[in-house]
Design an enzyme around this catalytic site. Structure first.
Site: not given
Length: 217
Positions: A86-88
């Site tokens: 998950v790219k945050v």
């Protein structure tokens, strides 16, 4: 050093994967738009298609910028495939979400890193990867490679498990410099990966070998 390709183009991903050196994929909304992927369902299906090609981590970016929204989107993305990361974004609610994801066993990539302080925050929150954007740093008249060097030293000093994922790589020298300094991962366009194959002396040598081979037949 791991090689990731920075694209949402399935043909490019297949070509890089066929070389036998691809370790993963990074994407973002801009890259999705570039290949014409629109709509939530279409984006989720596209991530599944990428995961079917690559046996490695695939960064999928959340759109939300609030804590609850990031958690909701991130959990949905993580459920698609075990290889999803998950790219945050590097914002306060993003750091909070990274900590929660870390506690839940969800892999994360903290993106839009432009200084060491931001990377330290993400690492302390438990990010799997931090993504310093070296090309964009260069554009602002600073040295992106210097930041990678600084992060390697800091992370080694304190034993952070977080991997340094050099992003916004513009050319082959960026990639080679990242390898020399000790970045864990480099993500770049297919053109940069293929650029590593090129050298004029290789072309000249091969042409000579082939010419001489004809004389032996």
């Amino acid at each position: 050093m791991k090689f990731f390709i920075d694209t949402a183009d399935l043909d490019e991903i297949r070509e890089a994967n066929d070389l036998g050196i691809l370790d993963g994929v990074t994407t973002n909304p801009s890259l999705m738009a570039k290949v014409g992927i629109k709509g939530e369902n279409a984006i989720l299906e596209h991530y599944k298609a990428i995961c079917d090609i690559v046996d490695g981590d695939v960064s999928a970016e959340v759109i939300a910028t609030d804590y609850e929204g990031i958690l909701k989107e991130g959990r949905e993305l993580a459920a698609l495939n075990e290889n999803i990361v998950v790219k945050v974004p590097m914002i306060a609610d993003g750091v909070k979400a990274i900590k929660t994801f870390s506690m839940e066993g969800i892999k994360t990539n903290c993106t839009l890193i432009f200084n060491a302080g931001q990377a330290i925050m993400a690492a302390k929150a438990g990010a799997t990867y931090v993504s310093p954007f070296i090309g964009r740093i260069d554009d602002s008249s600073w040295d992106g490679i210097d930041l990678i060097d600084q992060l390697v030293t800091i992370f080694e000093n304190y034993g952070y498990d977080t991997q340094i994922l050099a992003a916004s790589i513009r050319h082959t020298m960026h990639l080679v410099q990242c390898a020399e300094i000790g970045a864990d991962v480099a993500t770049c366009p297919l053109s940069v990966i293929k650029g590593l194959l090129k050298h004029p002396l290789t072309d000249i040598g091969l042409a000579k070998f082939l010419e001489d081979a004809k004389k032996t037949r």
